[in-house]
Design an enzyme around this catalytic site. Structure first.
Site, PDB file in Angstrom:
ATOM      1  N   ARG A  99     181.450-111.888  38.710  1.00  0.00           N
ATOM      2  CA  ARG A  99     180.173-112.359  37.802  1.00  0.00           C
ATOM      3  C   ARG A  99     179.177-112.903  38.374  1.00  0.00           C
ATOM      4  O   ARG A  99     179.392-113.810  39.418  1.00  0.00           O
ATOM      5  CB  ARG A  99     180.676-113.196  36.763  1.00  0.00           C
ATOM      6  CG  ARG A  99     179.826-113.419  35.553  1.00  0.00           C
ATOM      7  CD  ARG A  99     179.960-114.425  34.558  1.00  0.00           C
ATOM      8  NE  ARG A  99     180.189-115.861  35.460  1.00  0.00           N
ATOM      9  CZ  ARG A  99     180.523-117.046  34.986  1.00  0.00           C
ATOM     10  NH1 ARG A  99     180.727-117.166  33.686  1.00  0.00           N
ATOM     11  NH2 ARG A  99     180.234-118.150  35.359  1.00  0.00           N
ATOM     12  N   HIS A 147     176.428-128.642  21.908  1.00  0.00           N
ATOM     13  CA  HIS A 147     177.516-127.979  21.873  1.00  0.00           C
ATOM     14  C   HIS A 147     178.779-128.720  21.882  1.00  0.00           C
ATOM     15  O   HIS A 147     179.790-128.503  21.480  1.00  0.00           O
ATOM     16  CB  HIS A 147     177.594-126.820  23.198  1.00  0.00           C
ATOM     17  CG  HIS A 147     178.617-126.282  23.510  1.00  0.00           C
ATOM     18  ND1 HIS A 147     178.825-124.871  23.356  1.00  0.00           N
ATOM     19  CD2 HIS A 147     179.784-126.611  24.269  1.00  0.00           C
ATOM     20  CE1 HIS A 147     180.051-124.380  23.633  1.00  0.00           C
ATOM     21  NE2 HIS A 147     180.633-125.468  24.209  1.00  0.00           N
ATOM     22  N   GLU A 148     178.651-129.738  22.854  1.00  0.00           N
ATOM     23  CA  GLU A 148     180.160-130.536  23.166  1.00  0.00           C
ATOM     24  C   GLU A 148     180.296-131.438  21.985  1.00  0.00           C
ATOM     25  O   GLU A 148     181.249-131.722  21.557  1.00  0.00           O
ATOM     26  CB  GLU A 148     179.769-131.552  24.390  1.00  0.00           C
ATOM     27  CG  GLU A 148     179.388-130.561  25.647  1.00  0.00           C
ATOM     28  CD  GLU A 148     180.626-129.519  25.964  1.00  0.00           C
ATOM     29  OE1 GLU A 148     181.670-129.719  25.660  1.00  0.00           O
ATOM     30  OE2 GLU A 148     180.169-128.646  26.476  1.00  0.00           O
ATOM     31  N   HIS A 164     182.246-129.491  19.433  1.00  0.00           N
ATOM     32  CA  HIS A 164     183.543-129.200  19.786  1.00  0.00           C
ATOM     33  C   HIS A 164     184.485-130.028  19.207  1.00  0.00           C
ATOM     34  O   HIS A 164     185.402-129.997  18.647  1.00  0.00           O
ATOM     35  CB  HIS A 164     183.829-129.343  21.386  1.00  0.00           C
ATOM     36  CG  HIS A 164     183.545-127.943  22.061  1.00  0.00           C
ATOM     37  ND1 HIS A 164     184.264-126.858  21.683  1.00  0.00           N
ATOM     38  CD2 HIS A 164     182.860-127.577  23.164  1.00  0.00           C
ATOM     39  CE1 HIS A 164     184.108-125.887  22.413  1.00  0.00           C
ATOM     40  NE2 HIS A 164     183.154-126.269  23.642  1.00  0.00           N
ATOM     41  N   GLU A 201     184.384-121.832  20.867  1.00  0.00           N
ATOM     42  CA  GLU A 201     183.389-122.149  21.665  1.00  0.00           C
ATOM     43  C   GLU A 201     181.945-121.284  20.844  1.00  0.00           C
ATOM     44  O   GLU A 201     181.006-121.858  20.837  1.00  0.00           O
ATOM     45  CB  GLU A 201     183.484-121.185  22.660  1.00  0.00           C
ATOM     46  CG  GLU A 201     184.563-121.606  23.982  1.00  0.00           C
ATOM     47  CD  GLU A 201     184.067-122.994  24.390  1.00  0.00           C
ATOM     48  OE1 GLU A 201     182.811-123.264  24.504  1.00  0.00           O
ATOM     49  OE2 GLU A 201     184.900-124.055  24.573  1.00  0.00           O
ATOM     50  N   ASP A 237     178.712-123.202  20.157  1.00  0.00           N
ATOM     51  CA  ASP A 237     177.448-122.463  20.447  1.00  0.00           C
ATOM     52  C   ASP A 237     176.491-122.517  19.428  1.00  0.00           C
ATOM     53  O   ASP A 237     175.204-123.063  19.700  1.00  0.00           O
ATOM     54  CB  ASP A 237     177.567-120.971  20.907  1.00  0.00           C
ATOM     55  CG  ASP A 237     178.271-121.025  22.294  1.00  0.00           C
ATOM     56  OD1 ASP A 237     178.045-121.904  23.224  1.00  0.00           O
ATOM     57  OD2 ASP A 237     178.436-119.811  22.644  1.00  0.00           O
TER      58      ASP A 237
END
Length: 779
Positions: free
Chosen positions: A135, A613-614, A617, A676, A680
């Site tokens: 990738r 984002h974190e 979570h 996730e 996001d």
């Protein structure tokens, strides 16, 4: 268990017509070209002027930190007359940011049709996946650049440094010492095989000699405590989910030799990977027999390795798929040793002997009332029949294969060549990574704080910490304020969510002690390591042993709330549910994520999104099960729990309907990627709202030269460009099976399709791909 998570982000808004608009990029291209040229000339003059002078130890892309900003007044197209004209920033930092954004874009694509192609089309066109990569993305580019810095500091031996750093450099040199590695051949591996009770397939008369004294408990304990290989049974020490202030023993289902359980069954590409894996095993065993001066005996080798693959296939079938392991409360079963033995006898397997043998390696004795947490109950129930079915020879062949598999990279080239076809089937690559990159990565992953100290000294500006901390405060505040918008959550649960969000602790950049010359903690961390430049294989075994025993010792240690869960030289970010802690290593605090020399629109769309984002979570399908202190606790009302699941189902369905052409048209796994995707979506929403709030409270942002884009549009473009990247088909197929993140493209499309604010910003008509009729939202 409350595992660390990786980075991500999201936002919202609604819109108008989808007709083709005048290009956002027209009119400023000549200006941008002139500015880039001028900036580069100026940099050349600056460099020439400083040649021969002592340059500061600050390196790399985080430059122009002390520059004076110069501005040109200009009114961007499409902005109402009444709106205040923004300043155009023409410093080198802004010019470089503008050039980066422009190069990455594809302005021929309609943003309302495919925003990922619009934002990333230029990047995708300019970047071919390197032969060594499965990738290639913006993340990989940043990691490549970080590794160049690490290479320089690891190879710098002009001055004596502290012991931890010198050990890291010795380990690096041993890895780079290919002539010695080639000369030693397989001898280091043959030597260690004697220590682990032999590899039956690569020796004669194992059944009649070593096999007569073989004990499963002691073999598993040896692999765990001396080689950090948790095979057949995964025993490890971690924070107790129900009491985050203490450590406890966990028993879980193990990982497998291949990345996903699905590779062990089904046809198509899975069969190709399986066949290549078997051939890999056979080839390694054959080489070792030759080097031990034994007959090739290809029939015996093939038969033994087929049995190993059959055993591992049964283990794969016994494991529970990841999508069924998201409810940590359902997974958690605490019990005493007697109950463990009575529930999972495993045909006479002595659990106390196994656990005590593991802990004896660090001189810990089991207590009479010792408790363990069992995560893998269905697996252990199935394991009994598997152990009863296969012989000691086959089980030992499998245990040692897992050690050999892990150490192939430490051997000579002829052993690495045995895995070429397997890597091709699995990753789509046939070319090994250039040696120095492999060695830099190995040293960084095994001595992260020693290497982190070198990186921070060389490339991390200390004043970034305070700026990032301010961004964290802004995004967290918006998260709390946004709770009022959620009709699916009752007031009681909102109050506890607010308390948890405000209790999240942050770690930014690096732990302070790694830079403190008088603080011996860094050196003590590696005091048990003594490397030799000529013994790379043995050095790697030292790392395995020290790593395993460092973890095991935690059982009788207090939980350190200030412990860093990752090193500084890492391009990623993390959330730990057990600690209710977010971590932003120095490696991610660089463009395009963050720079004091780029407009705040880019910082909010970059690291601001990662922060959101974190934080999110902490409230995803896993993090929601932990309270503000990191203890597993159901703090939700029944009403809120039910509606959280309903909101989540919308996202499971949305992402599960993305069909990925690169992965043989397989759909994204909406269950595996749920956590996730929630992060996001929440991350970009919070970051965007925080940016709007910052501007509403008087924040003045600058325009970038040559880009006729609004601040809001820049925010979304930088957010999307963080995820520019491409995959090889083989790795795309693997990612669908194993990655808890959605493919890069769908991380962008999925989150922005759910944001009304995005459609407003780009004037996307209802019914266009980027303005769907139905949207999903959790946070």
């Amino acid at each position: 268990m409350g595992k660390s998570e990786g980075p991500v982000g999201m936002v919202e808004s609604a819109g108008r017509a989808g007709q083709k608009r005048p290009g956002f990029l027209e009119g400023g291209l000549l200006l941008l070209l002139l500015l880039v040229t001028a900036a580069l000339v100026a940099l050349g003059v600056l460099y020439a002027d400083r040649r021969g002078k002592q340059l500061p130890r600050l390196a790399s892309r985080l430059c122009f930190l002390q520059e004076e900003r110069t501005f040109v007044k200009r009114k961007p197209r499409g902005i109402p007359e009444a709106q205040e004209v923004s300043e155009v920033c023409t410093t080198p930092g802004c010019v470089i940011a503008a050039a980066r954004i422009l190069q990455n874009m594809d302005p021929t694509t309609e943003p309302c049709d495919d925003f990922y192609q619009f934002a990333c089309g230029g990047w995708l066109r300019r970047h071919v996946i390197p032969e060594t990569n499965s990738r290639y993305s913006i993340f990989d580019v940043l990691r490549d650049e970080l590794e160049v810095i690490l290479k320089a500091v690891l190879e710098n031996s002009t001055a004596k440094d502290r012991p931890a750093v010198e050990k890291a450099r010795t380990l690096y040199r041993s890895c780079m010492n290919q002539s010695v590695i080639e000369k030693r051949g397989s001898q280091p591996l043959l030597d260690i095989l004697e220590v682990v009770g032999g590899w039956p397939v690569a020796m004669d008369r194992w059944n009649e000699t070593v096999g007569l004294e073989w004990e499963l408990e002691r073999q598993l304990a040896l692999m765990n405590s001396q080689f950090n290989r948790r095979v057949l049974i995964d025993l490890f020490i971690w924070n107790d989910d129900q009491n985050s202030s203490r450590h406890i023993i966990y028993i879980d289902q193990p990982t497998l030799g291949m990345p996903s359980r699905e590779y062990y069954f089904n046809g198509g590409s899975n069969r190709k990977v399986r066949e290549a894996y078997l051939q890999f095993m056979v080839s390694v065993a054959t080489l070792l027999r030759e080097d031990a001066n034994l007959p090739r005996d290809s029939c015996l080798v093939q038969e033994d390795m087929v049995q190993v693959l059959e055993l591992e296939t049964q283990l794969a079938k016994a494991t529970v798929p990841q999508e069924e392991r998201h409810d940590v409360i359902a997974l958690y079963h605490r019990m005493g040793l007697e109950e463990l033995q009575s529930q999972f006898g495993l045909k006479g397997f002595n659990w106390t002997l196994f656990i005590q043998t593991v802990l004896s390696s660090v001189k810990i004795k089991l207590l009479p009332d010792e408790e363990v947490v069992v995560y893998g109950i269905p697996y252990l129930q199935n394991l009994e029949n598997i152990i009863d079915t296969y012989s000691a020879r086959t089980i030992q062949n499998y245990l040692v294969w897992r050690l050999v598999l892990d150490r192939i990279g430490s051997l000579s080239q002829r052993f690495k060549d045995t895995r070429v076809n397997y890597r091709k089937a699995l990753f789509g690559t046939m070319v090994e990574e250039v040696r120095w990159r492999e060695c830099v990565g190995y040293v960084n992953s095994n001595m992260e704080n020693a290497v982190g100290s070198l990186y921070v000294r060389e490339a991390f500006p200390g004043d970034s910490k305070s700026m990032v901390r301010e961004l964290i405060d802004k995004v967290r505040t918006v998260f709390v304020e946004t709770l009022d918008e959620l009709g699916w959550m009752d007031e009681e649960s909102k109050k506890k969510a607010q308390e948890k969000a405000m209790s999240i602790r942050e770690q930014i950049g690096h732990p302070d002690y790694i830079l403190e010359e008088m603080n011996r903690r860094l050196d003590e961390e590696y005091s048990n390591l003594n490397f030799s430049e000529d013994l790379y294989f043995e050095n790697s075994l030292q790392n395995l042993k020290v790593g395993a025993q460092r973890s095991l010792r935690k059982l009788r240690e207090k939980v350190d709330p200030n412990l860093w869960i990752i090193g500084a030289a890492v391009v990623n970010a993390f959330y730990s549910p057990n600690r209710n802690q977010i971590v932003f290593p120095a490696g991610i605090l660089q463009p395009p994520f963050f720079s004091k020399e780029q407009p705040q629109a880019l910082n909010f769309g970059g690291i601001g999104m990662v922060i959101g984002h974190e934080i999110t979570h902490g409230f995803d399908d896993n993090g929601r099960n932990f309270d503000k202190n990191g203890n597993m606790m159901d703090w939700w009302s029944n009403f809120s729990t039910q509606h959280f699941r309903e909101q989540s189902e919308c996202m499971i369905y949305q992402y599960g309907n993305y069909s990925w052409d690169l992965a043989d048209e397989q759909n994204v796994n909406g269950f595996n990627t749920l956590g996730e995707n929630i992060a996001d979506n929440g991350g970009v929403r919070q970051a965007y709202k925080a940016y709007l709030k910052w501007m509403a409270e008087g924040g003045k942002d600058q325009q970038l030269p040559g880009l006729d884009l609004t601040h809001e549009q820049l925010f979304f473009i930088n957010y999307a460009q963080v995820w520019c990247g491409s995959y090889r088909p083989e790795f795309a197929i693997q990612s669908i099976k194993t990655d808890v993140h959605s493919p890069l493209k769908y991380r962008v499309l999925g989150s922005l399709q759910n944001l009304a604010a995005f459609a407003d910003t780009f004037h996307c008509a209802r019914g266009t791909p980027m303005h769907p009729k139905e949207r999903c939202r959790v946070w």
